[in-house]
Scaffold this motif. Structure first.
Motif, short mmCIF file in Angstrom:
data_model
loop_
_atom_site.label_atom_id
_atom_site.label_comp_id
_atom_site.label_asym_id
_atom_site.label_seq_id
_atom_site.Cartn_x
_atom_site.Cartn_y
_atom_site.Cartn_z
N THR A 122 0.80 -1.10 -0.02
CA THR A 122 -0.01 0.04 0.05
C THR A 122 0.76 1.27 0.08
O THR A 122 1.88 1.33 0.72
N ALA A 123 0.59 2.21 -0.66
CA ALA A 123 1.38 3.49 -0.88
C ALA A 123 1.26 4.26 0.20
O ALA A 123 0.46 4.42 0.90
N VAL A 124 2.10 5.02 0.65
CA VAL A 124 2.32 5.80 1.68
C VAL A 124 2.51 7.35 1.24
O VAL A 124 1.71 8.09 1.44
N ASN A 274 1.56 9.28 6.65
CA ASN A 274 1.49 10.19 5.51
C ASN A 274 1.63 11.51 6.13
O ASN A 274 2.18 12.52 5.40
N ALA A 275 0.67 11.97 7.34
CA ALA A 275 0.66 13.28 7.53
C ALA A 275 2.03 13.59 8.31
O ALA A 275 2.37 14.90 8.05
N THR A 276 2.64 12.57 8.68
CA THR A 276 3.81 13.11 9.60
C THR A 276 4.73 13.31 8.44
O THR A 276 5.61 14.26 8.72
N LEU A 277 5.00 12.64 7.46
CA LEU A 277 5.99 12.96 6.45
C LEU A 277 5.61 14.11 5.54
O LEU A 277 6.47 14.99 5.21
N ALA A 278 4.10 14.53 5.48
CA ALA A 278 4.09 15.78 5.10
C ALA A 278 4.60 16.98 5.81
O ALA A 278 5.04 17.97 5.13
N ARG A 279 4.48 16.94 7.08
CA ARG A 279 5.02 17.85 7.93
C ARG A 279 6.62 18.00 7.85
O ARG A 279 7.12 19.19 7.61
N ILE A 280 7.22 16.90 7.57
CA ILE A 280 8.68 16.90 7.45
C ILE A 280 8.83 17.54 6.26
O ILE A 280 10.01 18.23 6.19
N MET A 281 8.50 17.07 5.02
CA MET A 281 8.87 17.38 3.92
C MET A 281 8.41 18.80 3.25
O MET A 281 9.15 19.44 2.51
#
Length: 328
Positions: A122-124, A274-281
């Motif tokens: 499943t894609a993240v 996904n939400a955590t990675l978005a904040r990081i990116m």
């Protein structure tokens, strides 16, 4: 190269599903995950662009989650060995897979993967794009892409080092040979790092590797860049022309990077990742650091990333069939 991927610019948009289907799942699992260490499996050896990206994001995820994030290199078979490990892992969000475009190329190159890239993951999130670059040793007499193509002879094909059979770099070399008629011969390695080592030493006359892994060596004068594979010049290598700019019209091959989880991973866990990675990116320091390494950072919803993967599997399968590219 046009892509159907729609980008999300705000973690809130991701949480609300503005760029894809709205996340659903157990809110308790969403709130408590993770409670123990996470492993990110990288399908190539240390030193390459995928590895560098995984280690940067792993450190940031560890800071955000307060749990150890371990990067584990499982190279071989153009990423299929590491992918199989994750496909067979428990779908709980504690074993993730960092992949690049080779994940979508492999189904057309390998007759037997040992897993299904469509059904077993499943894609993240898609986190970055990066071009590849054709390079030669600093002492090489080849100074332009034309020099390299003209040096190739039917009786003596020009070898090029790639990051492995079926990788985007392998495909980039095969596409160049097909577009120009030049006799090129791939020398596959288990990752961009080992390929770079042999190109620098002169054991292989030319290589095609990720711009992110080659840029420091180009800047240090240990490699000479001939061309980038992306549709536009790389901000990391602005003086290096694209392949298309050098008379090979329509040539373009970009590379994406992203995180996957095993199929059946709880949607709430995927949404939290996904939400955590978005904040990081979206952090300026992360974007600056990744751009310095040659990446173009981005974000996506899980659904948009999955759609892009599926579309690329179809596109690359057709392309590898057209050029007769099979590794087994």
């Amino acid at each position: 190269m046009k892509r159907a991927l729609r980008f999300c610019l705000l973690p809130l948009a991701l949480a609300l599903g503005a760029c894809g289907n709205p996340p659903s799942g157990d809110p308790v699992a969403d709130a408590t995950y993770p409670t123990r260490p996470i492993t990110i499996v990288v399908t190539f050896p240390p030193g390459g662009g995928t590895d560098l990206l995984a280690r940067r994001l792993g450190a940031d995820l560890q800071e955000q989650f307060g749990q150890p994030v371990v990067v584990e290199n499982r190279p071989g078979a153009s990423g299929n060995i590491g992918a199989r490990v994750v496909a067979e892992s428990p779908p709980d969000g504690y074993t993730l897979l960092m992949v690049n475009s080779s994940f979508a190329i492999n189904p057309g190159v390998y007759r037997s993967l040992g897993f299904s890239p469509r059904r077993d993951f499943t894609a993240v999130m898609n986190v970055a794009f990066v071009p590849s670059v054709f390079v030669v040793p600093a002492a090489s007499p080849l100074r332009t892409l034309d020099d390299a193509l003209n040096a190739a002879r039917p009786e003596r094909p020009l070898p090029f080092a790639s990051c492995g059979n079926g990788t985007p770099q392998h495909l980039a070399g095969e596409m160049l040979a097909r577009a120009t008629g030049a006799p090129l011969q791939q020398v596959p390695y288990k990752g961009c790092g080992p390929a770079l080592t042999d190109v620098m030493s002169g054991q292989v006359g030319m290589g095609v590797v990720t711009a992110s892994s080659a840029a420091p060596l180009i800047a240090a004068g240990r490699l000479r860049a001939l061309a980038v594979t992306s549709p536009q010049r790389s901000p990391l290598l602005p003086a290096v022309p694209t392949v298309a700019e050098q008379g090979i019209s329509g040539y373009a091959l970009d590379q994406w990077h992203g995180l996957l989880a095993p199929a059946a991973t709880p949607p709430a866990v995927v949404a939290r990742l996904n939400a955590t990675l978005a904040r990081i990116m979206l952090r300026p320091d992360v974007q600056a650091a990744l751009r310095e390494q040659g990446f173009t950072p981005t974000t996506s919803s899980p659904g948009a990333f999955q759609d892009m993967i599926n579309a690329d599997i179809d596109r690359y399968t057709a392309l590898t069939a057209a050029i007769g590219l099979h590794a087994d």
